[in-house]
Design a protein around this motif. Structure first.
Motif, PDB file in Angstrom:
ATOM      1  N   ALA A 346      32.277  32.777  16.296  1.00 16.35           N
ATOM      2  CA  ALA A 346      31.353  32.457  15.502  1.00 16.35           C
ATOM      3  C   ALA A 346      31.206  33.306  14.090  1.00 16.35           C
ATOM      4  N   THR A 347      31.555  33.091  12.921  1.00 14.89           N
ATOM      5  CA  THR A 347      31.411  34.100  11.768  1.00 14.89           C
ATOM      6  C   THR A 347      30.471  33.411  10.754  1.00 14.89           C
ATOM      7  N   THR A 348      29.863  34.456   9.899  1.00 17.31           N
ATOM      8  CA  THR A 348      28.992  33.887   8.728  1.00 17.31           C
ATOM      9  C   THR A 348      29.910  33.947   7.461  1.00 17.31           C
ATOM     10  N   ASP A 349      30.086  32.656   6.998  1.00 17.83           N
ATOM     11  CA  ASP A 349      30.599  32.608   5.626  1.00 17.83           C
ATOM     12  C   ASP A 349      29.982  31.382   4.890  1.00 17.83           C
ATOM     13  N   ILE A 350      29.217  31.816   3.892  1.00 11.52           N
ATOM     14  CA  ILE A 350      28.370  30.933   3.384  1.00 11.52           C
ATOM     15  C   ILE A 350      29.047  29.999   2.170  1.00 11.52           C
ATOM     16  N   GLU A 351      30.133  30.639   1.634  1.00  9.57           N
ATOM     17  CA  GLU A 351      31.044  30.016   0.798  1.00  9.57           C
ATOM     18  C   GLU A 351      31.702  28.647   1.349  1.00  9.57           C
ATOM     19  N   ALA A 352      32.378  29.274   2.557  1.00  8.74           N
ATOM     20  CA  ALA A 352      33.095  28.338   3.169  1.00  8.74           C
ATOM     21  C   ALA A 352      32.054  27.138   3.770  1.00  8.74           C
ATOM     22  N   ALA A 353      30.978  27.393   4.317  1.00  8.91           N
ATOM     23  CA  ALA A 353      29.901  26.581   4.696  1.00  8.91           C
ATOM     24  C   ALA A 353      29.656  25.698   3.474  1.00  8.91           C
ATOM     25  N   LYS A 354      29.343  26.021   2.422  1.00  7.57           N
ATOM     26  CA  LYS A 354      28.821  25.098   1.248  1.00  7.57           C
ATOM     27  C   LYS A 354      30.291  24.033   1.158  1.00  7.57           C
ATOM     28  N   ALA A 355      31.430  24.737   1.113  1.00  4.76           N
ATOM     29  CA  ALA A 355      32.501  23.819   0.900  1.00  4.76           C
ATOM     30  C   ALA A 355      32.538  22.838   1.938  1.00  4.76           C
ATOM     31  N   LEU A 356      32.366  22.998   3.335  1.00  6.95           N
ATOM     32  CA  LEU A 356      32.299  21.999   4.272  1.00  6.95           C
ATOM     33  C   LEU A 356      31.268  21.064   4.089  1.00  6.95           C
ATOM     34  N   MET A 357      29.984  21.483   3.609  1.00  8.99           N
ATOM     35  CA  MET A 357      28.801  20.442   3.131  1.00  8.99           C
ATOM     36  C   MET A 357      29.187  19.610   2.184  1.00  8.99           C
ATOM     37  N   GLU A 358      30.042  20.287   0.995  1.00  8.05           N
ATOM     38  CA  GLU A 358      30.662  19.321  -0.088  1.00  8.05           C
ATOM     39  C   GLU A 358      31.619  18.234   0.633  1.00  8.05           C
ATOM     40  N   GLU A 359      32.530  18.661   1.442  1.00  8.81           N
ATOM     41  CA  GLU A 359      33.404  17.707   2.028  1.00  8.81           C
ATOM     42  C   GLU A 359      32.881  16.697   2.809  1.00  8.81           C
ATOM     43  N   ALA A 360      31.618  16.999   3.391  1.00 13.28           N
ATOM     44  CA  ALA A 360      30.879  16.031   4.286  1.00 13.28           C
ATOM     45  C   ALA A 360      30.163  15.338   3.475  1.00 13.28           C
ATOM     46  N   GLY A 361      30.074  15.353   2.262  1.00 14.40           N
ATOM     47  CA  GLY A 361      29.124  14.523   1.176  1.00 14.40           C
ATOM     48  C   GLY A 361      27.679  14.992   1.134  1.00 14.40           C
ATOM     49  N   TYR A 362      27.413  16.167   1.533  1.00 18.62           N
ATOM     50  CA  TYR A 362      26.082  16.866   1.655  1.00 18.62           C
ATOM     51  C   TYR A 362      26.069  18.115   0.816  1.00 18.62           C
ATOM     52  N   GLY A 363      26.701  17.979  -0.427  1.00 15.02           N
ATOM     53  CA  GLY A 363      26.693  19.000  -1.278  1.00 15.02           C
ATOM     54  C   GLY A 363      25.374  19.450  -1.637  1.00 15.02           C
ATOM     55  N   ASP A 364      24.514  18.475  -1.879  1.00 11.76           N
ATOM     56  CA  ASP A 364      23.358  18.759  -2.124  1.00 11.76           C
ATOM     57  C   ASP A 364      22.146  19.053  -1.355  1.00 11.76           C
ATOM     58  N   GLY A 365      22.722  19.050  -0.153  1.00 10.36           N
ATOM     59  CA  GLY A 365      21.961  19.412   1.112  1.00 10.36           C
ATOM     60  C   GLY A 365      20.951  18.384   1.561  1.00 10.36           C
ATOM     61  N   PHE A 366      20.162  18.478   2.543  1.00  5.81           N
ATOM     62  CA  PHE A 366      19.281  17.589   3.256  1.00  5.81           C
ATOM     63  C   PHE A 366      18.164  18.331   3.667  1.00  5.81           C
ATOM     64  N   SER A 367      17.092  17.781   4.085  1.00  6.87           N
ATOM     65  CA  SER A 367      16.056  18.374   4.617  1.00  6.87           C
ATOM     66  C   SER A 367      16.033  17.893   6.388  1.00  6.87           C
ATOM     67  N   ILE A 368      15.544  18.583   7.165  1.00  9.99           N
ATOM     68  CA  ILE A 368      15.617  18.326   8.533  1.00  9.99           C
ATOM     69  C   ILE A 368      14.435  19.064   9.292  1.00  9.99           C
ATOM     70  N   GLN A 369      13.704  18.687  10.392  1.00  8.70           N
ATOM     71  CA  GLN A 369      12.782  19.543  11.111  1.00  8.70           C
ATOM     72  C   GLN A 369      13.324  20.257  12.242  1.00  8.70           C
ATOM     73  N   LEU A 370      13.220  21.320  12.416  1.00 10.70           N
ATOM     74  CA  LEU A 370      13.682  22.148  13.883  1.00 10.70           C
ATOM     75  C   LEU A 370      12.448  22.286  14.810  1.00 10.70           C
ATOM     76  N   ASP A 371      12.842  22.091  15.828  1.00 10.21           N
ATOM     77  CA  ASP A 371      11.653  21.937  17.028  1.00 10.21           C
ATOM     78  C   ASP A 371      12.095  23.521  17.812  1.00 10.21           C
ATOM     79  N   CYS A 372      10.984  24.251  17.979  1.00 12.18           N
ATOM     80  CA  CYS A 372      11.302  25.473  18.447  1.00 12.18           C
ATOM     81  C   CYS A 372      10.113  25.868  19.451  1.00 12.18           C
ATOM     82  N   PRO A 373      10.164  26.466  20.604  1.00 13.87           N
ATOM     83  CA  PRO A 373       9.336  26.952  21.368  1.00 13.87           C
ATOM     84  C   PRO A 373       8.873  28.465  21.061  1.00 13.87           C
ATOM     85  N   ASN A 374       7.482  28.638  21.293  1.00 16.13           N
ATOM     86  CA  ASN A 374       6.932  29.934  20.919  1.00 16.13           C
ATOM     87  C   ASN A 374       6.466  30.657  21.943  1.00 16.13           C
ATOM     88  N   ASP A 375       6.882  30.240  23.306  1.00 15.13           N
ATOM     89  CA  ASP A 375       6.633  31.105  24.302  1.00 15.13           C
ATOM     90  C   ASP A 375       7.483  31.144  25.580  1.00 15.13           C
TER      91      ASP A 375
END
Length: 526
Positions: A346-375
């Motif tokens: 697992a590596t962090t690569d923001i530019e490569a990640a943006k390119a993948l989003m563009e290829e997938a047709g989500y270059g403008d991004g999207f919104s989503i809910q993240l459910d998380c425990p707190n205890d």
């Protein structure tokens, strides 16, 4: 987010007023057991409380090694590799005085295999359990199962007669909101008996005077007062002030303060657990996003981009104060099938990640809910908060919804979340456990915690084959093939391997269990 600060403070005041004898262990951790029904949840804190009251045939000690519990020995049956023979400990009684016999084992295993049980994935290879006599049981499997004993270390034995008398034969349906006699009452063979319980407030146990292991374990603790304290500062304050003796999940920001305090000790060890995010990739459309008529998580490019946006080293340094190990796969290093190359992939690569989003047709991004425990996990909500900022860098706007685990886990079990945090320990120390619960298609026998909607019949067949493959080299090759698919498909976004920190007074003698499941019969009190 809910806070229990006021409640916890009141509880601590009450505990301090009550006082404690030298043999009383006052124990706190972030979250409570979800139920007393020993087969209703496959969850660490729930098993930890059950281990004090109930017992399986085999346990793991605090070093992770097998130790005989209600079985004294076990082995494949001579001449029939499809049968395991377990000889049971004699002279064991339940807390109400009833004898423990082979019929209880047959009852308990069949109960744990039932539809509402959270433990059934561990028992899928078992076709029959039969009592040979009062103290001998045979497990028949649908093929030779070399790792069956490893699947039994959290399978607790119940008294068949007690369950029948109290209408507790069926396993509690936790995800369905059911409560039963067995979810609030107990009758085990363990070293401690239940005195009182107020969920999320306080549970009191006392030593079982008739415990079979009196001559085998220290059994220095005669009373346990268990107080869940969700608020980290309050939990630490309780230890610093002497109101509790032992806490799990010491907040990473307070490790130095606790360790430097006279009379207190911090003990640390890597945990057999991975923290990760799951994504609903199986639905055509999802509820909690702003994309109409499509599911962005269904595209592997999007899942890979989201993984590449996560800066695991930053989480380790800033959120976890070095108390984690970045992960690239959802198996801890303890587990058969863990692969160093995959785990470091697992590596962090923001530019490569943006390119993948563009290829997938989500270059403008999207919104989503993240459910998380707190205890539930160390700094769980803070990890999710960090991920919100990291995903924003590739255009994914995350709305965080954090809540206690008692409300969070049913979202996964009921398929009501599209993006969620989960942690997974592996008590069998084998990848089959992960695959059965998290990778196999969700069905009656497997996949109960696969909230991704992922389904692959070829992979399912390989997972099923693991239970009866006795050629370990061939079995490990299959495990590796399954992991390759899991990694290529980015089924999950691994975050890190968790590190355990237990804080205690120097009167408490114990080492950290990699399962994070203190068994108090092993504790020595100085």
């Amino acid at each position: 987010m809910k806070t229990k600060t006021v409640l916890a403070a009141a509880l601590l005041a009450s505990t301090a007023m009550t006082g404690a004898s030298a043999e009383t262990l006052r124990w706190a951790r972030a979250g409570d057991s979800l139920t007393l029904d020993p087969h209703a949840q496959n969850e660490g804190p729930t098993h930890t409380l059950s281990h004090q009251i109930y017992e399986p045939l085999i346990i793991r000690d605090h070093s992770g090694e097998f130790q005989a519990a209600l079985a004294t020995d076990w082995a494949p049956k001579e001449g029939d590799p499809n049968v395991w023979v377990f000889n049971l400990r004699q002279g064991v009684t339940y807390h109400d005085g009833a004898d423990f016999t082979a019929e209880d084992v047959v009852f308990s295993i069949n109960r744990a295999k039932s539809e509402t049980s959270a433990m059934k994935e561990l028992l899928t290879s078992i076709t029959e359990v039969r009592a040979v006599d009062d103290h001998t049981v045979e497990f028949v499997t649908d093929g030779p199962n070399p790792i069956l004993p490893a699947n039994l270390t959290n399978l607790f034995m119940m008294d068949k007669g007690w369950a029948e008398e109290n209408d507790a034969v069926a396993v509690q349906d936790v995800a369905g909101g059911e409560t039963t006699f067995a979810s609030s009452n107990t009758n085990g063979t363990g070293a401690f008996t239940l005195v009182s319980r107020e969920p999320d407030v306080k549970t009191v146990l006392e030593a079982n005077e008739n415990y079979w292991g009196k001559d085998e374990f220290p059994l220095d603790v005669t009373e346990i007062v268990y107080t869940p304290i969700q608020n980290a500062a309050t939990r630490v304050a309780a230890l610093l002030s002497g109101e509790v003796d032992f806490i799990q999940d010491v907040p990473v920001q307070d490790l130095g303060r606790v360790g430097d305090t006279d009379g207190l000790v911090v003990k640390t060890a890597p945990q057999n657990r991975v923290i990760f995010f799951g994504m609903n990739m199986g639905s055509d459309d999802i509820e909690n996003d702003d994309v109409d008529g499509a599911n962005p998580l269904a595209d592997a490019k999007v899942r890979k981009a989201m993984s590449m946006a996560i800066n695991r080293d930053a989480i380790k340094q800033v959120v976890m104060r070095e108390q984690s190990q970045p992960a690239g796969m959802i198996a801890p290093p303890f587990v058969n099938g863990w692969n160093e190359e995959m785990d470091s992939s697992a590596t962090t690569d923001i530019e490569a990640a943006k390119a993948l989003m563009e290829e997938a047709g989500y270059g403008d991004g999207f919104s989503i809910q993240l459910d998380c425990p707190n205890d539930r996990y160390v700094n769980d909500e803070a990890i999710c908060q960090a991920a919100v900022g990291m995903l924003a860098q590739i255009g994914v706007t995350v709305n965080l919804d954090a809540k206690p685990k008692a409300q969070h886990f049913p979202l996964i079990e009921n398929g009501e979340t599209d993006f969620y945090m989960l942690g997974w320990g592996v008590p069998t120390y084998d990848s089959e456990y992960i695959f059965n619960f998290l990778v196999h298609t969700r069905g009656e026998e497997r996949g109960s915690w696969n909230g991704t909607g992922y389904s692959n019949s070829d992979l399912d067949a390989k997972i099923v084959s693991l239970a009866s493959e006795t050629d370990l080299e061939a079995r490990n090759a299959t495990i590796n093939e399954i992991w390759q698919v899991v990694q290529d498909e980015q089924l999950y976004i691994p975050i890190h391997h968790q590190v355990l920190n237990w804080g205690m007074t120097d009167a408490v003698g114990t080492e950290v269990s990699p399962e994070d499941d203190p068994k108090f019969k092993f504790f020595e009190m100085n």
